[in-house]
Scaffold this motif. Structure first.
Motif, PDB file in Angstrom:
ATOM      1  N   TYR A 132       0.846  -1.278  -0.393  1.00 44.17           N
ATOM      2  CA  TYR A 132      -0.351   0.522   0.225  1.00 44.17           C
ATOM      3  C   TYR A 132       0.982   1.512   0.049  1.00 44.17           C
ATOM      4  CZ  TYR A 132      -3.634   2.782   0.592  1.00 44.17           C
ATOM      5  OH  TYR A 132      -4.564   4.522   1.232  1.00 44.17           O
ATOM      6  N   SER A 149      -8.897  -2.082  12.832  1.00 38.73           N
ATOM      7  CA  SER A 149      -9.747  -1.320  12.220  1.00 38.73           C
ATOM      8  C   SER A 149      -9.895   0.325  10.869  1.00 38.73           C
ATOM      9  CB  SER A 149     -10.928  -1.993  12.366  1.00 38.73           C
ATOM     10  OG  SER A 149     -11.476  -1.405  13.022  1.00 38.73           O
ATOM     11  N   THR A 161      -8.320   4.403  -3.253  1.00 38.52           N
ATOM     12  CA  THR A 161      -7.671   2.959  -1.971  1.00 38.52           C
ATOM     13  C   THR A 161      -8.155   2.992  -1.503  1.00 38.52           C
ATOM     14  OG1 THR A 161      -7.647   1.741  -4.753  1.00 38.52           O
ATOM     15  CG2 THR A 161      -6.563   0.408  -2.212  1.00 38.52           C
ATOM     16  N   ARG A 162      -8.483   2.516  -0.229  1.00 41.23           N
ATOM     17  CA  ARG A 162      -8.378   2.539   1.260  1.00 41.23           C
ATOM     18  C   ARG A 162      -7.151   1.463   1.770  1.00 41.23           C
ATOM     19  NH1 ARG A 162      -8.864   7.702   1.730  1.00 41.23           N
ATOM     20  NH2 ARG A 162      -9.062   7.147   4.514  1.00 41.23           N
ATOM     21  N   GLU A 188     -10.862  -2.093   3.911  1.00 35.59           N
ATOM     22  CA  GLU A 188     -12.507  -2.033   3.508  1.00 35.59           C
ATOM     23  C   GLU A 188     -13.468  -2.058   4.525  1.00 35.59           C
ATOM     24  OE1 GLU A 188     -12.291  -2.295   0.200  1.00 35.59           O
ATOM     25  OE2 GLU A 188     -10.213  -2.561  -0.727  1.00 35.59           O
ATOM     26  N   PRO A 189     -14.336  -1.274   3.961  1.00 30.39           N
ATOM     27  CA  PRO A 189     -15.601  -1.064   5.106  1.00 30.39           C
ATOM     28  C   PRO A 189     -15.918  -2.302   5.195  1.00 30.39           C
ATOM     29  CG  PRO A 189     -15.729   0.164   2.684  1.00 30.39           C
ATOM     30  CD  PRO A 189     -14.705  -0.877   2.931  1.00 30.39           C
ATOM     31  N   GLU A 210     -14.280  -4.425   7.459  1.00 27.61           N
ATOM     32  CA  GLU A 210     -13.107  -5.328   7.084  1.00 27.61           C
ATOM     33  C   GLU A 210     -12.401  -4.823   8.007  1.00 27.61           C
ATOM     34  OE1 GLU A 210     -13.037  -8.159   5.871  1.00 27.61           O
ATOM     35  OE2 GLU A 210     -14.433  -8.003   4.885  1.00 27.61           O
ATOM     36  N   THR A 250      -6.596  -5.295   7.009  1.00 25.95           N
ATOM     37  CA  THR A 250      -6.171  -4.925   5.631  1.00 25.95           C
ATOM     38  C   THR A 250      -5.236  -5.817   5.115  1.00 25.95           C
ATOM     39  OG1 THR A 250      -4.817  -3.599   4.320  1.00 25.95           O
ATOM     40  CG2 THR A 250      -3.563  -5.105   6.732  1.00 25.95           C
ATOM     41  N   LYS A 251      -5.405  -6.801   3.315  1.00 25.01           N
ATOM     42  CA  LYS A 251      -4.632  -7.412   3.192  1.00 25.01           C
ATOM     43  C   LYS A 251      -3.177  -6.442   2.296  1.00 25.01           C
ATOM     44  CE  LYS A 251      -7.372  -4.975  -1.797  1.00 25.01           C
ATOM     45  NZ  LYS A 251      -8.076  -5.910  -2.774  1.00 25.01           N
TER      46      LYS A 251
END
Length: 259
Positions: free
Chosen positions: A85, A117, A129-130, A133-134, A136, A139-140
């Motif tokens: 990221y 979170s 791009t966050r 994700e909402p 969740e 993070t990925k």
């Protein structure tokens, strides 16, 4: 060593007459003052082996139950692989974790997860791009790539903790705010790695990258480029152990917590 204060004695004779006052001895004051006589004073230190401060040597030895083999002596086999990221310069701690979430207590497992979170939720809307994700909590993106002065702002320890709680393993930046770097090592949450070039301008969010700590290298598999990183040095084993206190316990510097 004994310190002896020299005998101090003042003798003054004052003669008064109708016309004048004569003072024999040291003329310390125009007023008629009786000066006391002091006896010799000897001051002895508590320890006869006293050493002047400038010559003292302090040695810190590991605890007698030291077990240095219980932790890695280096991080030569440590690697991280995943999506990156990418952020820019001057990412401050308010962007990493806003102040409104500092009431969360990381030592509480539920609140630790909740803290993660909210990681990087303070980034401006220009980041389409966050990081998370909402709806969740993780993070990925396991690797964060930044520019100069990453982690500037306040000294909150929640910043690296939030990144670690979110699932990030390392941050690679051109430079760091000193307090963020120190907090990252102290908490053991993320590896704060420094790049020798502005990787943030050559990588894109979603690129697949690998970090090899032993080689001090980042590989971008999406672009096929490799980048040299600055060695993590002595901070590596501390982070690997889980932070400064975990490291101190494992090396025997402080007693282990009773089970």
């Amino acid at each position: 060593m004994a310190v002896s204060l020299s005998h101090v004695s003042y003798s003054s004779t004052f003669t008064s007459s109708a016309s004048k006052t004569r003072v024999s001895g040291p003329s310390l004051s125009p007023h008629s003052i009786k000066v006391p006589t002091f006896s010799s004073l000897t001051v002895k230190p508590l320890n006869s082996s006293f050493t002047p401060h400038g010559a003292r040597a302090i040695t810190i030895a590991p605890h007698s139950t030291s077990t240095p083999s219980s932790i890695p002596s280096d991080t030569s086999t440590t690697t991280f692989h995943g999506l990156c990221y990418v952020v820019g310069d001057n990412i401050d701690t308010d962007q990493i974790i806003p102040a409104e979430y500092l009431t969360l207590v990381p030592s509480n497992p539920d609140e630790y997860e909740k803290l993660g979170s909210y990681a990087l939720i303070g980034l401006p809307s220009s980041y389409a791009t966050r990081f998370i994700e909402p709806n969740e909590t993780k993070t990925k993106y396991s690797i964060v790539i930044g520019g100069a002065n990453f982690g500037c702002g306040s000294s909150r320890e929640h910043a690296p903790v939030a990144l670690g709680a979110a699932g990030a393993k390392a941050v690679v930046a051109e430079s760091y705010a000193r307090i963020f770097f120190r907090n990252s090592v102290a908490t053991g949450e993320v590896y704060p790695l420094e790049s020798e070039v502005r990787i943030c301008e050559e990588c894109r969010t979603g690129d697949v990258v690998t970090i090899e700590l032993g080689e001090s290298r980042l590989i971008n598999h999406t672009t096929g480029k490799e980048y040299k990183l600055k060695p993590i040095g002595d901070a590596g084993p501390v982070i690997e152990a889980g932070g400064i206190f975990a490291y101190a316990r494992k090396t025997g510097m402080i007693p282990s917590q009773s089970k």
